[in-house]
Motif scaffolding. Structure first.
Motif, short mmCIF file in Angstrom:
data_model
loop_
_atom_site.label_atom_id
_atom_site.label_comp_id
_atom_site.label_asym_id
_atom_site.label_seq_id
_atom_site.Cartn_x
_atom_site.Cartn_y
_atom_site.Cartn_z
N ASN A 23 48.25 18.08 46.64
CA ASN A 23 47.64 17.33 45.54
C ASN A 23 46.89 16.08 46.02
O ASN A 23 47.20 14.95 45.61
CB ASN A 23 48.71 16.93 44.51
CG ASN A 23 49.47 18.12 43.98
OD1 ASN A 23 48.90 19.17 43.73
ND2 ASN A 23 50.78 17.97 43.81
N PRO A 31 44.27 9.16 37.71
CA PRO A 31 42.92 9.66 37.57
C PRO A 31 42.64 10.08 36.14
O PRO A 31 43.54 10.45 35.41
CB PRO A 31 42.90 10.87 38.50
CG PRO A 31 44.31 11.34 38.53
CD PRO A 31 45.15 10.09 38.42
N TRP A 69 44.57 12.93 46.62
CA TRP A 69 43.98 11.92 45.73
C TRP A 69 42.49 11.80 46.01
O TRP A 69 42.07 11.65 47.15
CB TRP A 69 44.69 10.60 45.99
CG TRP A 69 44.21 9.41 45.20
CD1 TRP A 69 43.35 8.45 45.61
CD2 TRP A 69 44.62 9.06 43.88
NE1 TRP A 69 43.18 7.50 44.63
CE2 TRP A 69 43.95 7.85 43.56
CE3 TRP A 69 45.48 9.64 42.95
CZ2 TRP A 69 44.12 7.23 42.33
CZ3 TRP A 69 45.65 9.00 41.74
CH2 TRP A 69 44.97 7.82 41.42
N CYS A 79 49.55 13.43 47.44
CA CYS A 79 48.72 12.42 46.78
C CYS A 79 47.90 11.66 47.82
O CYS A 79 47.23 12.27 48.65
CB CYS A 79 49.59 11.50 45.93
SG CYS A 79 48.63 10.50 44.75
N ASP A 80 47.94 10.32 47.84
CA ASP A 80 47.08 9.61 48.78
C ASP A 80 47.59 9.70 50.22
O ASP A 80 46.85 9.39 51.16
CB ASP A 80 46.82 8.17 48.35
CG ASP A 80 48.04 7.27 48.35
OD1 ASP A 80 49.02 7.56 49.05
OD2 ASP A 80 48.01 6.25 47.63
N HIS A 139 53.58 16.54 39.77
CA HIS A 139 52.79 16.04 40.89
C HIS A 139 53.56 16.13 42.21
O HIS A 139 52.97 16.33 43.27
CB HIS A 139 52.40 14.59 40.60
CG HIS A 139 51.51 13.97 41.64
ND1 HIS A 139 50.27 14.49 41.96
CD2 HIS A 139 51.67 12.87 42.42
CE1 HIS A 139 49.71 13.74 42.90
NE2 HIS A 139 50.55 12.75 43.20
N THR A 193 45.96 15.11 39.08
CA THR A 193 45.41 14.77 40.39
C THR A 193 44.92 16.02 41.10
O THR A 193 43.84 16.02 41.71
CB THR A 193 46.47 14.05 41.25
OG1 THR A 193 46.87 12.86 40.59
CG2 THR A 193 45.92 13.70 42.62
#
Length: 260
Positions: free
Chosen positions: A132, A144, A134, A109-110, A241, A219
């Motif tokens: 994945n 999102p 972000w 993610c982020d 995720h 995402t």
């Protein structure tokens, strides 16, 4: 498998990391970077599980809480400002496991986005595993929106289902919501400034890059729509995720990336 807590500091704040090592540890280690405001164990303990599984395979793994998260002191300034935290954790990892000659960093993610933004400026980082990433502009977004491409696939599946037509004719479909979804599906995909910033920053990184996408995850779908075709992408059909529905696949892919 041995697990120890490693304190380290950055600008007067004490941060805490966790080092997982097996009895026989190799010269390639993994630095795990947590996404969002998650503590170093990860979502549902996924990073703790992955660290232990990799340690049993002979891979030393260092996880940490960035400033202001979990057990670490300081101000949480978000993923965009986490480059110094990652650098400090990388140095702590190398100090705690001096036999490690090569370090690959992984983030979901982020955390993946942070690695893309900062990897070129992090000394001694030999590879990236990005899961994945972000791409939504604005750190305070909770989730999102669906990409236009994902919505088009969704509505095509529904149009092919006779049961959905029966629900529509019976008045069981919210027409306003349906119309809004169709408008979004027909619209061109909006550009992501964050994705382009990540692309530009990653272009100057010289290590090996592996990108893992859960193809049913929103995402990941949004990242794919912004990023386009990339031979470095490896997809999994799951929807989780954090790859909670494909842990063994994730372990296999990480081991493969570490072995290159």
């Amino acid at each position: 498998m041995n697990r120890s807590v490693i304190p380290f500091s950055y600008q007067g704040a004490q941060l805490l990391g966790t080092l997982d090592m097996g009895l026989a540890s190799g010269a390639t280690g993994l630095l795990l970077v947590s996404g969002g405001n998650e503590i170093r164990s990860g979502a549902w303990g996924g990073q703790a599980w992955l660290g232990a599984a990799l340690a049993r395979e002979g891979v030393p793994v260092f996880r940490f809480d960035r400033r202001g998260v979990g057990d670490s002191e300081g101000e949480n300034r978000g993923f965009r400002a986490s480059g110094p935290d990652i650098a400090a954790a990388l140095a702590a990892f190398r100090a705690a496991a001096p036999h490690v000659k090569r370090v690959v960093a992984m983030g979901n993610c982020d955390a993946a986005s942070a690695l893309m933004l900062h990897a070129a400026t992090l000394p001694g980082l030999d590879g990236l595993i990005l899961a994945n990433p972000w791409t939504v502009d604005g750190e305070n977004e909770t989730a999102p929106v669906h990409s236009a491409a994902a919505l088009r696939r969704h509505y095509l599946r529904r149009l092919a289902d006779p049961r959905q037509w029966a629900r529509l004719l019976a008045g069981k479909v919210a027409l306003g919501k349906l119309a809004g979804g169709l408008r979004t599906a027909a619209a061109p995909q909006a550009a992501s400034a964050l994705a382009e910033e990540m692309r530009a920053a990653l272009a100057s990184y010289r290590g090996k890059v592996t990108i893992l996408l859960a193809q049913g995850d929103r995402t990941a779908q949004l990242f794919a729509s912004h990023w386009g075709a990339d031979p470095r992408v490896i997809g999994n059909p799951g929807t989780s995720h954090s790859f909670a529905d494909a842990p063994e696949w994730l372990l296999h892919q990480v081991l493969a990336a570490l072995g290159d």
